[in-house]
Design a protein around this motif. Structure first.
Motif, short mmCIF file in Angstrom:
data_model
loop_
_atom_site.label_atom_id
_atom_site.label_comp_id
_atom_site.label_asym_id
_atom_site.label_seq_id
_atom_site.Cartn_x
_atom_site.Cartn_y
_atom_site.Cartn_z
N GLN A 131 0.86 -1.18 0.00
CA GLN A 131 0.00 0.00 0.00
C GLN A 131 0.90 1.24 0.00
OE1 GLN A 131 -3.38 0.01 0.07
NE2 GLN A 131 -3.62 2.20 0.27
N PRO A 132 0.66 2.22 -0.88
CA PRO A 132 1.48 3.44 -0.85
C PRO A 132 1.30 4.18 0.47
CG PRO A 132 -0.38 3.69 -2.36
CD PRO A 132 -0.41 2.28 -1.86
N ARG A 133 2.34 4.90 0.86
CA ARG A 133 2.25 5.69 2.10
C ARG A 133 1.17 6.74 1.97
NH1 ARG A 133 6.78 6.32 6.08
NH2 ARG A 133 5.28 7.86 6.59
N ASP A 143 4.53 -0.35 10.20
CA ASP A 143 4.65 -1.18 11.40
C ASP A 143 3.80 -0.69 12.56
OD1 ASP A 143 6.49 -2.85 10.14
OD2 ASP A 143 8.15 -1.51 10.66
N GLU A 144 3.46 0.59 12.57
CA GLU A 144 2.77 1.15 13.73
C GLU A 144 1.34 1.58 13.48
OE1 GLU A 144 5.10 4.00 15.85
OE2 GLU A 144 6.95 2.89 15.48
N GLY A 145 0.94 1.67 12.22
CA GLY A 145 -0.42 2.07 11.91
C GLY A 145 -0.50 3.47 11.33
N VAL A 200 -6.57 23.43 15.69
CA VAL A 200 -6.47 22.61 16.90
C VAL A 200 -7.61 21.58 16.90
CG1 VAL A 200 -6.32 22.59 19.41
CG2 VAL A 200 -5.44 24.55 18.12
N PHE A 201 -7.26 20.34 17.20
CA PHE A 201 -8.20 19.22 17.18
C PHE A 201 -8.29 18.58 18.56
CE2 PHE A 201 -6.20 19.70 13.09
CZ PHE A 201 -7.25 19.63 12.20
N ALA A 202 -9.49 18.19 18.93
CA ALA A 202 -9.70 17.37 20.13
C ALA A 202 -9.84 15.94 19.63
CB ALA A 202 -10.95 17.80 20.88
N GLY A 203 -8.87 15.11 19.94
CA GLY A 203 -8.90 13.72 19.50
C GLY A 203 -8.31 13.54 18.12
N TYR A 204 -8.23 12.28 17.73
CA TYR A 204 -7.66 11.93 16.43
C TYR A 204 -8.28 10.63 15.94
CZ TYR A 204 -4.79 8.73 19.20
OH TYR A 204 -4.38 7.74 20.06
N ALA A 205 -7.99 10.30 14.70
CA ALA A 205 -8.41 9.03 14.11
C ALA A 205 -7.18 8.15 14.02
CB ALA A 205 -9.00 9.28 12.72
N GLY A 206 -7.30 6.93 14.48
CA GLY A 206 -6.15 6.03 14.45
C GLY A 206 -6.54 4.64 14.00
N TRP A 207 -5.64 4.03 13.26
CA TRP A 207 -5.83 2.67 12.77
C TRP A 207 -4.59 1.85 13.09
CZ3 TRP A 207 -7.20 7.05 10.15
CH2 TRP A 207 -8.53 7.16 9.75
#
Length: 194
Positions: free
Chosen positions: A3-5, A35-37, A130-137
């Motif tokens: 998968q491309p970066r 490796d980390e998501g 400025v953001f409250a929270g983030y999206a993570g996979w």
């Protein structure tokens, strides 16, 4: 096939993605590590809460609209900020994105250390959000979701991240792609009303 970066790209929710956390969201990918998501922030979910009410000293530096953005469902009690330097120098407290898409306007974006005194860093920034929270996979998760048709992977611009009309960003990003995606931009918010 690898998968491309995704660092510096947009993940734009397809109409089939009905998870309320991501429905019609536009996610700017801050970091994509095999490796980390993957880590990103939703750039089209402004809140009604002014930055000044949460981070009083940073409020005067926040780009319009000067409100906190709901960056995603993870870590909602913490703040994360993106900024673009106002000049050529990398200011203290600003860290560039790691390996963004070469030649794009997002190459000048970076994360902001909100512990840096705003009077030192704030004036050196051209734009700040400025953001409250983030999206993570987790590792491989976003690639799987892309493969299932949940996300369009599209080029980002700095103006997407700092949009002054974030509510219209989903349709605007799709429309500028042309072709079938421009047609998708007209997809009704509630297809049952069509």
């Amino acid at each position: 096939m690898d998968q491309p970066r995704l660092t510096g790209r947009l993940l734009v929710a397809t109409p089939m993605l009905d998870d309320p956390n991501f429905r019609r969201s536009v996610v700017f990918v801050i970091d994509d590590d095999a490796d980390e998501g993957t880590l990103g922030v939703i750039v089209n979910r402004p809140s009604d809460l002014p930055v000044t009410d949460v981070l009083a000293d940073w409020g005067c530096y926040a780009s319009e609209p000067g409100v906190m953005f709901a960056g995603g469902p993870v870590g909602t009690g913490a703040g994360l900020a993106l900024g673009e330097p106002g000049g050529d120098d990398a200011p203290l407290g600003w860290r560039p994105l790691a390996n963004p898409v070469a030649g794009s306007s997002v190459a000048r974006l970076g994360t902001i250390d909100l512990d840096t005194p705003p009077e030192i860093l704030g004036g050196a920034l051209g734009r700040l959000r400025v953001f409250a929270g983030y999206a993570g996979w987790s590792e491989g998760q976003v690639a799987e979701e892309i493969g299932e048709g949940a996300w369009y992977v599209l080029p980002a611009t700095a103006d997407d991240v700092f949009s002054t009309d974030p509510d219209a960003l989903w349709a605007r990003v799709l429309r500028r792609q042309g072709g079938d995606l421009a047609l998708v931009s007209t997809f009704p918010d509630d297809p049952t009303l069509n």
